[in-house]
Design a protein around this motif. Structure first.
Motif, PDB file in Angstrom:
ATOM      1  N   GLY A  34       0.744  -1.315   0.286  1.00  0.00           N
ATOM      2  CA  GLY A  34      -0.205  -0.489   0.344  1.00  0.00           C
ATOM      3  C   GLY A  34       0.851   1.172  -0.387  1.00  0.00           C
ATOM      4  O   GLY A  34       1.620   1.462   1.050  1.00  0.00           O
ATOM      5  N   VAL A 197      -5.880  -0.522   2.880  1.00  0.00           N
ATOM      6  CA  VAL A 197      -4.907  -1.471   2.620  1.00  0.00           C
ATOM      7  C   VAL A 197      -5.550  -2.787   3.876  1.00  0.00           C
ATOM      8  O   VAL A 197      -4.586  -3.649   4.162  1.00  0.00           O
ATOM      9  CB  VAL A 197      -4.122  -0.035   3.775  1.00  0.00           C
ATOM     10  CG1 VAL A 197      -2.079  -0.757   4.116  1.00  0.00           C
ATOM     11  CG2 VAL A 197      -3.758   0.877   2.717  1.00  0.00           C
ATOM     12  N   CYS A 201      -3.857  -5.499   1.677  1.00  0.00           N
ATOM     13  CA  CYS A 201      -2.048  -5.045   1.738  1.00  0.00           C
ATOM     14  C   CYS A 201      -0.997  -5.843   2.834  1.00  0.00           C
ATOM     15  O   CYS A 201      -1.955  -5.862   4.069  1.00  0.00           O
ATOM     16  CB  CYS A 201      -1.269  -3.823   1.570  1.00  0.00           C
ATOM     17  SG  CYS A 201      -1.534  -2.463   0.709  1.00  0.00           S
TER      18      CYS A 201
END
Length: 248
Positions: A34, A197, A201
């Protein structure tokens, strides 16, 4: 894990203004990074340099070992890039546009249709294949942009706001797709949606004023604030401008 993206001292200046200031980091196969920062932090400029659309003022960037300046074509062959406001030919149908992309990517004969059909299936575009791109909603246009980035199955993906304009179900589908591809690729996602995120991520980098101010897993970043909320961490990190990278 092998680094598929290598960035060393990457810098971009516009006159006296420094948009990207001496960035250095690697992204390995299997990582979903991210790439976070406030508006004007240098995220899109960094992505454009990686994609070969903008020449660095200093430093180097390599994709799968290919320097993005000295071996630009080789680097771009290994890259799928979804820029913000991905350009398309609005009068083309979705199938026509993706067929055109397949041809300029070097595919021929039956492989063109196979590549287009696979990208369409991944991005759930079968219902709009014969529509001109200009008639599509913002969400469907975003999915067309994602389809062209995935069409040649590149080992590196750089995605600028990939779920922008998508409804909640579509966002879930794209995030599921990213997670499914992650093991075999290095993926960089620029997003202002902090929940994204946490959702997809494995690592996050925060930049402010063109410089890295934090680099760690989402859990490591969240642990930096008493609230354990990424938006609070983001707010603290991006104002005011820090003088150096803060260790996680």
């Amino acid at each position: 894990m092998a680094a598929l993206i290598e960035i060393e001292g990457l810098t971009k200046r516009f006159g006296t203004f420094t948009a990207v200031d001496n960035l250095s980091f690697n992204v390995a196969r299997g990582e979903v990074l991210g790439f976070l920062g406030p508006n004007g932090a240098g995220k899109s400029t960094t992505m454009r340099m990686l994609a070969g659309f903008m020449t660095p003022s200093a430093g180097t960037a390599r994709i799968c070992g290919h320097d993005v300046v000295e071996a630009s074509l080789a680097a771009r062959r290994t890259l799928g890039f979804l820029p913000e406001g991905a350009p398309t030919w609005p009068e083309m149908t979705v199938r026509g546009f993706l067929t055109f992309v397949a041809r300029i990517r070097g595919f021929r004969g039956g492989e063109i249709a196979a590549r287009v059909d696979h990208a369409v299936a991944l991005t759930s575009l079968s219902g709009v294949l014969l529509q001109p791109v200009e008639t599509l909603s913002k969400g469907f246009k975003r999915r067309v942009g994602l389809a062209q980035a995935l069409l040649h199955d590149p080992p590196v993906l750089i995605l600028d706001e990939p779920t922008d304009g998508l409804d909640p179900n579509q966002k879930h589908e794209v995030r599921t797709l990213i997670r499914a591809m992650a093991a075999e690729k290095a993926i960089v996602i620029s997003t202002h949606i902090l929940e994204e995120v946490d959702a997809v991520c494995t690592r996050a980098i925060v930049i402010a004023a063109g410089r890295v101010v934090a680099d760690g897993t989402p859990a490591e970043l969240e642990a930096r604030h008493p609230s354990h909320k990424l938006d609070d961490v983001f707010r603290d990190l991006t104002q005011p401008r820090p003088s150096e990278v803060e260790p996680v």
